[in-house]
Design an enzyme around this catalytic site. Structure first.
Site, PDB file in Angstrom:
ATOM      1  N   ASN A   9      54.992   4.420  76.517  1.00 49.35           N
ATOM      2  CA  ASN A   9      54.139   3.361  75.966  1.00 49.35           C
ATOM      3  C   ASN A   9      52.755   3.962  75.755  1.00 49.35           C
ATOM      4  OD1 ASN A   9      52.700   1.118  75.272  1.00 49.35           O
ATOM      5  ND2 ASN A   9      52.890   0.086  77.267  1.00 49.35           N
ATOM      6  N   LYS A  11      50.305   2.618  74.261  1.00 48.52           N
ATOM      7  CA  LYS A  11      49.247   1.580  74.235  1.00 48.52           C
ATOM      8  C   LYS A  11      48.339   1.826  73.022  1.00 48.52           C
ATOM      9  CE  LYS A  11      49.907   1.224  79.159  1.00 48.52           C
ATOM     10  NZ  LYS A  11      49.390   0.905  80.486  1.00 48.52           N
ATOM     11  N   HIS A  97      54.018  -7.366  78.077  1.00 47.05           N
ATOM     12  CA  HIS A  97      53.323  -6.375  78.909  1.00 47.05           C
ATOM     13  C   HIS A  97      52.181  -7.064  79.656  1.00 47.05           C
ATOM     14  CE1 HIS A  97      51.058  -2.903  80.191  1.00 47.05           C
ATOM     15  NE2 HIS A  97      52.153  -2.198  80.002  1.00 47.05           N
ATOM     16  N   GLU A  99      49.270  -6.229  80.224  1.00 52.06           N
ATOM     17  CA  GLU A  99      47.959  -6.187  79.551  1.00 52.06           C
ATOM     18  C   GLU A  99      47.858  -7.314  78.524  1.00 52.06           C
ATOM     19  OE1 GLU A  99      48.303  -2.076  78.469  1.00 52.06           O
ATOM     20  OE2 GLU A  99      48.104  -1.531  80.584  1.00 52.06           O
ATOM     21  N   GLU A 169      56.860  -3.745  86.233  1.00 50.39           N
ATOM     22  CA  GLU A 169      55.613  -2.985  86.272  1.00 50.39           C
ATOM     23  C   GLU A 169      54.607  -3.706  87.164  1.00 50.39           C
ATOM     24  OE1 GLU A 169      55.311  -0.339  82.486  1.00 50.39           O
ATOM     25  OE2 GLU A 169      54.340  -2.242  82.082  1.00 50.39           O
ATOM     26  N   GLY A 175      48.207   2.486  85.582  1.00 49.00           N
ATOM     27  CA  GLY A 175      47.007   3.248  85.256  1.00 49.00           C
ATOM     28  C   GLY A 175      46.097   3.497  86.444  1.00 49.00           C
ATOM     29  N   SER A 215      52.254   4.269  86.845  1.00 50.49           N
ATOM     30  CA  SER A 215      51.926   5.623  87.302  1.00 50.49           C
ATOM     31  C   SER A 215      53.153   6.508  87.530  1.00 50.49           C
ATOM     32  CB  SER A 215      51.044   5.561  88.557  1.00 50.49           C
ATOM     33  OG  SER A 215      49.845   4.855  88.274  1.00 50.49           O
TER      34      SER A 215
HETATM   35  P1  13P Z   1      50.803   4.018  83.463  1.00 50.25           P
HETATM   36  O1  13P Z   1      52.039   4.883  83.427  1.00 50.25           O
HETATM   37  O2  13P Z   1      49.643   4.636  82.748  1.00 50.25           O
HETATM   38  O3  13P Z   1      50.489   3.532  84.839  1.00 50.25           O
HETATM   39  O4  13P Z   1      51.145   2.706  82.589  1.00 50.25           O
HETATM   40  C1  13P Z   1      52.300   2.001  82.869  1.00 50.25           C
HETATM   41  C2  13P Z   1      52.508   1.016  81.788  1.00 50.25           C
HETATM   42  O5  13P Z   1      51.779   0.053  81.657  1.00 50.25           O
HETATM   43  C3  13P Z   1      53.610   1.265  80.844  1.00 50.25           C
HETATM   44  O6  13P Z   1      53.848   0.141  80.065  1.00 50.25           O
END
Ligand code: 13P
Length: 253
Positions: A9, A11, A97, A99, A169, A175, A215
C-alpha cells in the site's frame, strides 16, 4: 491452501518516475508466486494502469486501488467509482483503511456500500479493520474489531464473503515501527476467523485470507506470516523499499 498475499500500500507517496523505478527493482527479482500466493500493489489512481501493465501478464501480480467512492456514479467531482476501476481492468480495491476512517470519516455503513459496489463490479475488496491504541489499552479490541466486521460485512451471504480479503491493521502499529507481536496478531486473526465462522460457517471463514498490517518489514514478515491464521501482509512503508518488499514476498507461506 488458503491464499497467501503480500500486498503493498503506497498510500499518497512516490512520483510516477519513482513508482516506475520501484516496480522495476521489485520485478527484477523475478519472484514467481506459487498458485496459492498473490502479490498486489495498491497504488495511487494515476499509476494503476502503469502498474497493471507492468505486473499482470508476466508476473501474475495485480494492481489494486486504495479506495473507491460509495456511490455508483454522478456529480461527485474528484471521486472514482468501482465501475470505473472495473472498466480499466482493476480487480482489487482497499476498503475502509484506518486513515480513511479517520481523515475522511468513513463509517461502517458507508463501507458496506463500498463493499457492495466492489462486488457488483467484480472487484475483490481488501477490507481493513483494526483498533486504535486507546481500545487496545482498555482491552476491548476484540469487540471493537468484531463490530467493524458486523457493520460492513454481515449483510453478505457466505458465498460472497468467502471471496473477499480482510486486513487486520491495529492503528497503533501503522507507520509507528511498533508491530503487533506474532502472538497478538495470531490471537486476533484466530478470533476474527471465529467471528466469521459463527456468522457464515466454518467453510467460508476458512477461505478468507486475513492479512496483518502495521509495520511489517523484511525482518519480521516471516515470523508474522508463520502463524496459522496470518495469511500475509498489507504493507505500507516497507513496500516502497524494493529489497524490503522482495523479502516480504519471499516470506509468504
Ligand atoms: P506501515 O506498514 O507503514 O505501518 O503501514 C501499514 C498500512 O497502513 C498498510 O495499509
Amino acid at each position: 491452501m488458503r491464499k497467501q498475499i503480500a500486498a503493498a500500500n503506497w498510500k499518497m507517496n512516490l512520483t510516477y518516475q519513482q513508482a516506475e523505478k520501484l516496480l522495476d527493482e521489485i520485478l527484477d527479482a523475478r519472484i514467481m508466486p506459487k498458485p496459492h500466493q498473490e502479490v498486489i500493489f495498491a497504488v495511487p489512481y494515476p499509476y494503476l494502469l502503469l502498474t497493471r501493465s507492468e505486473v499482470e501478464e508476466e508476473y501474475h501480480y495485480s494492481a489494486s486501488a486504495q479506495n473507491c467512492h460509495h456511490k455508483k456514479s454522478g456529480a461527485f467531482t474528484g471521486e472514482v467509482s468501482a465501475e470505473m476501476l472495473h472498466s480499466v481492468g482493476i480487480q482489487y480495491c482497499i476498503v475502509g483503511h484506518s486513515e480513511r476512517r479517520e481523515y475522511q470519516h468513513e463509517d461502517g455503513a458507508m463501507l458496506a456500500t463500498k463493499i457492495n459496489l466492489c462486488i457488483e463490479n467484480e472487484i475483490v475488496p481488501i477490507f481493513c479493520c483494526g483498533e486504535p491504541l486507546s481500545i487496545r489499552e482498555a482491552g476491548t479490541q476484540n469487540e471493537y474489531v468484531a463490530k467493524q466486521l458486523e457493520e460492513s460485512l454481515f449483510h453478505l451471504d457466505a458465498e460472497t464473503v468467502s471471496t473477499i480479503i480482510i486486513a487486520y491493521e491495529p492503528v497503533w502499529a501503522i507507520g509507528t515501527g511498533k508491530t503487533a507481536s506474532t502472538a497478538q496478531a495470531q490471537e486476533m486473526h484466530q478470533y476474527l476467523r471465529g467471528v466469521l465462522a459463527n456468522k457464515f460457517g466454518a467453510e467460508a471463514a476458512n477461505e478468507i485470507p486475513i492479512l496483518y498490517g502495521g509495520s511489517v518489514k523484511a525482518s519480521n514478515a516471516e515470523e508474522l506470516f508463520s502463524s496459522p491464521d496470518v495469511d500475509g501482509g498489507l504493507v505500507g512503508g516497507a513496500s516502497m523499499v524494493a529489497e524490503e518488499f522482495i523479502e516480504i514476498i519471499k516470506a509468504l507461506k
